[in-house]
Design a protein around this motif. Sequence first.
Motif, short mmCIF file in Angstrom:
data_model
loop_
_atom_site.label_atom_id
_atom_site.label_comp_id
_atom_site.label_asym_id
_atom_site.label_seq_id
_atom_site.Cartn_x
_atom_site.Cartn_y
_atom_site.Cartn_z
N MET A 76 63.96 44.97 45.29
CA MET A 76 64.61 44.78 46.58
C MET A 76 63.63 44.19 47.58
O MET A 76 62.48 44.63 47.65
CB MET A 76 65.13 46.12 47.12
CG MET A 76 65.97 45.96 48.36
SD MET A 76 66.54 47.54 48.99
CE MET A 76 65.25 47.90 50.17
N THR A 77 64.11 43.19 48.33
CA THR A 77 63.27 42.58 49.36
C THR A 77 64.03 42.52 50.68
O THR A 77 65.26 42.49 50.71
CB THR A 77 62.85 41.14 48.96
OG1 THR A 77 64.02 40.34 48.81
CG2 THR A 77 62.04 41.13 47.67
N SER A 78 63.26 42.51 51.74
CA SER A 78 63.81 42.33 53.09
C SER A 78 62.66 41.87 53.98
O SER A 78 61.57 42.43 53.93
CB SER A 78 64.38 43.65 53.63
OG SER A 78 64.74 43.52 54.99
N GLU A 115 73.37 40.49 48.08
CA GLU A 115 72.76 39.90 49.28
C GLU A 115 73.66 40.12 50.49
O GLU A 115 74.88 40.23 50.34
CB GLU A 115 72.57 38.39 49.10
CG GLU A 115 71.62 38.00 48.00
CD GLU A 115 71.50 36.48 47.88
OE1 GLU A 115 72.49 35.77 48.15
OE2 GLU A 115 70.42 36.02 47.50
N PRO A 134 68.78 41.76 53.49
CA PRO A 134 68.44 42.50 52.27
C PRO A 134 68.90 41.73 51.03
O PRO A 134 69.97 41.12 51.02
CB PRO A 134 69.21 43.81 52.43
CG PRO A 134 70.35 43.48 53.33
CD PRO A 134 69.84 42.42 54.26
N ARG A 135 68.08 41.76 50.02
CA ARG A 135 68.40 41.12 48.73
C ARG A 135 67.92 42.07 47.64
O ARG A 135 66.76 42.49 47.65
CB ARG A 135 67.72 39.78 48.61
CG ARG A 135 67.96 39.07 47.28
CD ARG A 135 67.22 37.75 47.23
NE ARG A 135 67.23 37.18 45.92
CZ ARG A 135 68.07 36.25 45.49
NH1 ARG A 135 68.99 35.79 46.32
NH2 ARG A 135 68.00 35.77 44.27
N ALA A 136 68.81 42.40 46.73
CA ALA A 136 68.45 43.31 45.64
C ALA A 136 68.81 42.68 44.30
O ALA A 136 69.88 42.09 44.15
CB ALA A 136 69.17 44.64 45.80
N ALA A 171 72.07 50.51 44.56
CA ALA A 171 71.44 49.89 45.74
C ALA A 171 71.30 50.91 46.87
O ALA A 171 70.29 50.94 47.58
CB ALA A 171 72.25 48.69 46.20
N ILE A 174 64.97 47.85 39.55
CA ILE A 174 65.36 47.39 40.88
C ILE A 174 64.23 46.57 41.49
O ILE A 174 63.06 46.95 41.40
CB ILE A 174 65.63 48.59 41.82
CG1 ILE A 174 66.72 49.48 41.24
CG2 ILE A 174 65.99 48.12 43.22
CD1 ILE A 174 66.69 50.89 41.77
#
Length: 199
Positions: free
Chosen positions: A75-77, A110, A94-96, A21, A73
């Motif tokens: 990843m969102t934000s 998270e 953040p969420r991965a 991450a 991966i």
Amino acid sequence: MIQRFFSSQAGKPWLRTLALAATVAATVYLMWQSGEPPVPDPEAAQLRGPAEPDGFVVGADYRAWNEQGTLEIHMTSPRIEQFDHDSSARMTDPRARLFGEGEAEPWIIEADAGSLLQSQGLMHLEGNVTVLRTSGDSQATLATEALTLDNNEGTVFTDLPVTITEPFGTTQATGMKAWIDQRILELNSRVEGQYETVR
């Protein structure tokens, strides 16, 4: 202090996953820095003020694939802000989802907020930090209010209370430090555990 070696139960590769991450966050940061280096504009910085970002991304949705084309991966934000003066980036919610080799289910990480200090190799996650690992019908979760990954030292640590919930029990402690490459987890103090016996 209690030192736990990672067992097969829940696998404990979440440490390796957190390192991944941090790599993702560093990649996001480097994407902003790619190409021509930014030329600081003293007037713009003065008008903007030190608390305002030099750049930002709204609705960030990043994906990375390995050489075989498999998703590694996601990843969102909702918002990532980048600051040139200290080479940092701040992430909101953040969420991965991290896909391990040969694993059917992704790891899910998270937090309410995250920050990356690129020059120091540090990534901080804050507020309702959870690391969720699903394997078949079982789940393992690590929960704390703050977690720091030191990419230079290969460690993950916090001084705050930590709860590790596994299929057959729960461990609580105040503070922890983990060495990623050695796959060692050290719980600092006030360690308590409740476990059910398997029949």
